[in-house]
Motif scaffolding. Structure first.
Motif, PDB file in Angstrom:
ATOM      1  N   LEU A 173      -5.134 -10.988  47.558  1.00 47.60           N
ATOM      2  CA  LEU A 173      -6.139 -11.739  48.326  1.00 47.60           C
ATOM      3  C   LEU A 173      -5.628 -13.074  48.857  1.00 47.60           C
ATOM      4  O   LEU A 173      -5.837 -13.407  50.027  1.00 47.60           O
ATOM      5  CB  LEU A 173      -7.394 -11.953  47.471  1.00 47.60           C
ATOM      6  CG  LEU A 173      -8.655 -12.351  48.223  1.00 47.60           C
ATOM      7  CD1 LEU A 173      -8.951 -11.393  49.362  1.00 47.60           C
ATOM      8  CD2 LEU A 173      -9.839 -12.449  47.295  1.00 47.60           C
ATOM      9  N   LYS A 174      -4.914 -13.846  48.026  1.00 50.74           N
ATOM     10  CA  LYS A 174      -4.492 -15.183  48.493  1.00 50.74           C
ATOM     11  C   LYS A 174      -3.544 -15.089  49.696  1.00 50.74           C
ATOM     12  O   LYS A 174      -3.792 -15.703  50.736  1.00 50.74           O
ATOM     13  CB  LYS A 174      -3.845 -15.976  47.361  1.00 50.74           C
ATOM     14  CG  LYS A 174      -3.518 -17.400  47.820  1.00 50.74           C
ATOM     15  CD  LYS A 174      -2.581 -18.118  46.885  1.00 50.74           C
ATOM     16  CE  LYS A 174      -2.113 -19.433  47.515  1.00 50.74           C
ATOM     17  NZ  LYS A 174      -1.070 -20.084  46.723  1.00 50.74           N
ATOM     18  N   LEU A 217       3.160 -16.095  60.243  1.00 52.78           N
ATOM     19  CA  LEU A 217       3.165 -16.408  58.820  1.00 52.78           C
ATOM     20  C   LEU A 217       3.485 -15.156  58.034  1.00 52.78           C
ATOM     21  O   LEU A 217       2.877 -14.107  58.245  1.00 52.78           O
ATOM     22  CB  LEU A 217       1.802 -16.968  58.396  1.00 52.78           C
ATOM     23  CG  LEU A 217       1.682 -17.432  56.948  1.00 52.78           C
ATOM     24  CD1 LEU A 217       2.705 -18.526  56.641  1.00 52.78           C
ATOM     25  CD2 LEU A 217       0.276 -17.960  56.663  1.00 52.78           C
ATOM     26  N   VAL A 218       4.464 -15.271  57.139  1.00 52.65           N
ATOM     27  CA  VAL A 218       4.855 -14.164  56.271  1.00 52.65           C
ATOM     28  C   VAL A 218       4.598 -14.577  54.829  1.00 52.65           C
ATOM     29  O   VAL A 218       5.061 -15.632  54.385  1.00 52.65           O
ATOM     30  CB  VAL A 218       6.354 -13.817  56.443  1.00 52.65           C
ATOM     31  CG1 VAL A 218       6.727 -12.615  55.574  1.00 52.65           C
ATOM     32  CG2 VAL A 218       6.694 -13.555  57.901  1.00 52.65           C
ATOM     33  N   GLY A 219       3.820 -13.755  54.099  1.00 49.95           N
ATOM     34  CA  GLY A 219       3.552 -14.012  52.687  1.00 49.95           C
ATOM     35  C   GLY A 219       4.085 -12.865  51.840  1.00 49.95           C
ATOM     36  O   GLY A 219       4.270 -11.752  52.332  1.00 49.95           O
ATOM     37  N   ARG A 220       4.332 -13.151  50.559  1.00 49.17           N
ATOM     38  CA  ARG A 220       4.825 -12.117  49.655  1.00 49.17           C
ATOM     39  C   ARG A 220       3.897 -11.987  48.466  1.00 49.17           C
ATOM     40  O   ARG A 220       3.311 -12.961  47.999  1.00 49.17           O
ATOM     41  CB  ARG A 220       6.238 -12.462  49.161  1.00 49.17           C
ATOM     42  CG  ARG A 220       7.338 -12.139  50.152  1.00 49.17           C
ATOM     43  CD  ARG A 220       8.640 -12.805  49.771  1.00 49.17           C
ATOM     44  NE  ARG A 220       9.234 -12.276  48.557  1.00 49.17           N
ATOM     45  CZ  ARG A 220       9.999 -11.184  48.514  1.00 49.17           C
ATOM     46  NH1 ARG A 220      10.241 -10.497  49.615  1.00 49.17           N
ATOM     47  NH2 ARG A 220      10.539 -10.776  47.380  1.00 49.17           N
ATOM     48  N   ALA A 221       3.762 -10.746  47.980  1.00 49.27           N
ATOM     49  CA  ALA A 221       2.938 -10.483  46.797  1.00 49.27           C
ATOM     50  C   ALA A 221       3.682  -9.501  45.906  1.00 49.27           C
ATOM     51  O   ALA A 221       4.445  -8.655  46.385  1.00 49.27           O
ATOM     52  CB  ALA A 221       1.584  -9.912  47.209  1.00 49.27           C
ATOM     53  N   LYS A 222       3.448  -9.613  44.586  1.00 45.81           N
ATOM     54  CA  LYS A 222       4.138  -8.736  43.636  1.00 45.81           C
ATOM     55  C   LYS A 222       3.282  -7.501  43.387  1.00 45.81           C
ATOM     56  O   LYS A 222       2.071  -7.599  43.213  1.00 45.81           O
ATOM     57  CB  LYS A 222       4.374  -9.495  42.335  1.00 45.81           C
ATOM     58  CG  LYS A 222       5.334  -8.822  41.384  1.00 45.81           C
ATOM     59  CD  LYS A 222       6.116  -9.866  40.593  1.00 45.81           C
ATOM     60  CE  LYS A 222       7.024  -9.237  39.543  1.00 45.81           C
ATOM     61  NZ  LYS A 222       7.808  -8.118  39.970  1.00 45.81           N
ATOM     62  N   ASP A 234     -11.868  -8.306  54.374  1.00 48.10           N
ATOM     63  CA  ASP A 234     -13.270  -8.167  53.960  1.00 48.10           C
ATOM     64  C   ASP A 234     -13.425  -7.130  52.853  1.00 48.10           C
ATOM     65  O   ASP A 234     -14.234  -7.302  51.940  1.00 48.10           O
ATOM     66  CB  ASP A 234     -14.145  -7.803  55.166  1.00 48.10           C
ATOM     67  CG  ASP A 234     -14.296  -8.968  56.144  1.00 48.10           C
ATOM     68  OD1 ASP A 234     -13.988 -10.105  55.734  1.00 48.10           O
ATOM     69  OD2 ASP A 234     -14.704  -8.732  57.297  1.00 48.10           O
ATOM     70  N   ILE A 235     -12.646  -6.040  52.938  1.00 48.91           N
ATOM     71  CA  ILE A 235     -12.698  -5.019  51.883  1.00 48.91           C
ATOM     72  C   ILE A 235     -12.220  -5.611  50.558  1.00 48.91           C
ATOM     73  O   ILE A 235     -12.868  -5.455  49.518  1.00 48.91           O
ATOM     74  CB  ILE A 235     -11.836  -3.784  52.275  1.00 48.91           C
ATOM     75  CG1 ILE A 235     -12.514  -3.003  53.404  1.00 48.91           C
ATOM     76  CG2 ILE A 235     -11.602  -2.873  51.065  1.00 48.91           C
ATOM     77  CD1 ILE A 235     -11.637  -1.934  54.035  1.00 48.91           C
ATOM     78  N   CYS A 236     -11.082  -6.321  50.596  1.00 45.39           N
ATOM     79  CA  CYS A 236     -10.537  -6.910  49.364  1.00 45.39           C
ATOM     80  C   CYS A 236     -11.499  -7.926  48.756  1.00 45.39           C
ATOM     81  O   CYS A 236     -11.683  -7.979  47.544  1.00 45.39           O
ATOM     82  CB  CYS A 236      -9.202  -7.585  49.643  1.00 45.39           C
ATOM     83  SG  CYS A 236      -7.903  -6.426  50.043  1.00 45.39           S
ATOM     84  N   LYS A 237     -12.109  -8.740  49.617  1.00 42.34           N
ATOM     85  CA  LYS A 237     -13.067  -9.743  49.121  1.00 42.34           C
ATOM     86  C   LYS A 237     -14.257  -9.094  48.436  1.00 42.34           C
ATOM     87  O   LYS A 237     -14.794  -9.612  47.456  1.00 42.34           O
ATOM     88  CB  LYS A 237     -13.579 -10.584  50.297  1.00 42.34           C
ATOM     89  CG  LYS A 237     -12.702 -11.742  50.685  1.00 42.34           C
ATOM     90  CD  LYS A 237     -13.416 -12.461  51.809  1.00 42.34           C
ATOM     91  CE  LYS A 237     -12.795 -13.762  52.182  1.00 42.34           C
ATOM     92  NZ  LYS A 237     -13.469 -14.334  53.358  1.00 42.34           N
ATOM     93  N   SER A 238     -14.695  -7.945  48.970  1.00 37.08           N
ATOM     94  CA  SER A 238     -15.924  -7.318  48.465  1.00 37.08           C
ATOM     95  C   SER A 238     -15.709  -6.528  47.176  1.00 37.08           C
ATOM     96  O   SER A 238     -16.660  -6.183  46.494  1.00 37.08           O
ATOM     97  CB  SER A 238     -16.507  -6.380  49.533  1.00 37.08           C
ATOM     98  OG  SER A 238     -15.620  -5.283  49.748  1.00 37.08           O
TER      99      SER A 238
END
Length: 367
Positions: A11-12, A53-58, A77-81
């Motif tokens: 999410l972040k 912007l490029v972000g990384r997640a594990k 929106d799906i992830c938030k819900s």
């Protein structure tokens, strides 16, 4: 392409990356976020062709590698819900992305990763490193003075200047100017001046989360790139010539007013209530030891207030857009503020009583 990730881990970075994506786009793929799974990491990329912007997640476990683009807002929106602590499984099937979490199942349309544009690298980039809090201070103290949609497009952004041992940011909309500098271990061969677009400035400051952590910045001829934690931010630079801010800063002021910042701010806020909604004008009447503030509007309503200040020059009356003064008083940090004036028709210089790293110039207005 197949992987599993926790809702919190996704999410972040997704929220920050989706913030770059514009809702209305001429190219459908620009409404999407690029997902690339490799090993136990997922990278997410959003762009509007100006800012990337490029972000990384594990990931929870090694993925089946692959890449795809999906609608950014819908995915967010799906992830938030979904409930806290959820695990989300991503699976690409027949050009659709299937998301499963608990008893929920969603199928999203996709576009191939090959259609997603990338911002090219600038050769021969100059590199500098700042603490994140240093950059945040530079932006926070100046960004309010950027123009919003000025035809002078080079004002719709912020000047970043790098000289021997110093980094400075400058913003102006033609009516007021803000500049803030900090010491840095930099030694460019010659003075560097680039203009970062407004959106780039606002997105960059959103990434700052750890004040003490370093932030690495690469300044090229066409782009600026910043490495902030798990994110890589890239922005095009504005191709234009920024005004010579040194010439704008008044040097001949012979009258100095010292006031309590908080007290002056609250007096101006109260006067602003009855100022003209369009022009926001207030009149300041300076007398030795006292400042009087007047405001009125077309409905014949008036505000009048005075406060004690440190001022020992001759009487003087000058008008300002009250918003411009309040913007400065909202960002300076010291308790005492210094205003240097010369005459009712000349710009004034506003700064903190002790710290001269930040300077503000405000043009007067005729009332």
């Amino acid at each position: 392409m197949k992987f599993v990730i926790s809702r919190e881990a996704l999410l972040k970075p997704l929220q920050l990356v989706a913030g770059v994506v514009e809702r209305r786009q001429t190219l459908p793929v620009l409404s999407n976020v690029l997902l690339v799974a490799e090993g136990d990491h997922l990278s997410l990329t959003g762009t509007d062709l100006e800012v990337e912007l490029v972000g990384r997640a594990k990931l929870e476990q090694p993925s089946v590698a692959g890449s795809i683009t999906v609608p950014a807002r819908k995915l967010m929106d799906i992830c938030k819900s979904l409930p806290d602590g959820s695990m989300i499984e991503f699976d690409v099937q027949e050009q659709k992305l299937v998301l499963r979490s608990g008893r929920s199942r969603f199928t999203l349309s996709t576009l191939p990763a090959s259609e997603f544009p990338s911002v090219e690298d600038s050769p021969q980039a100059f590199e500098l490193t700042l603490a994140q809090q240093q950059l945040k201070r530079l932006i926070d103290r100046t960004s309010f003075a950027m123009a919003q949609q000025d035809v002078r497009y080079y004002l719709n952004g912020m000047l970043l200047e790098v000289v021997q041992g110093r980094v400075r940011m400058v913003a102006t909309d033609g009516h007021r100017l803000a500049t803030c500098a900090c010491d840095a271990e930099v030694n460019p061969a010659e003075k560097i001046q680039v203009i970062i677009p407004r959106k780039g400035v606002l997105e960059l400051v959103r990434l700052i989360s750890d004040p003490e952590a370093p932030l690495r910045m690469l300044i090229g001829s066409n782009h600026i790139r910043a490495h902030v934690g798990d994110f890589v931010f890239t922005s095009k630079l504005v191709d234009g010539r920024f005004p010579d801010y040194e010439r704008v800063v008044p040097r001949n002021g012979n009258k100095t007013l010292l006031a309590d910042r908080q007290e002056l701010r609250t007096v101006l806020q109260r006067a602003a209530i009855l100022s003209n909604e369009k022009y926001r004008g207030v009149r300041l009447l300076l007398n030795p030891g006292q400042l009087q503030v007047f405001a009125n509007n077309p409905e014949q309503e008036e505000a009048e207030e005075s406060l004690l200040v440190d001022y020992d020059s001759e009487n003087m009356e000058i008008g300002f857009n009250v918003t411009y003064l309040l913007d400065v008083l909202n960002v300076v940090g010291e308790e005492q503020v210094k205003i240097i004036l010369s005459d009712p028709n000349s710009s004034v210089l506003v700064q903190e009583a002790e710290d001269t790293d930040s300077l503000y110039v405000v043009m007067p207005m005729r009332l």
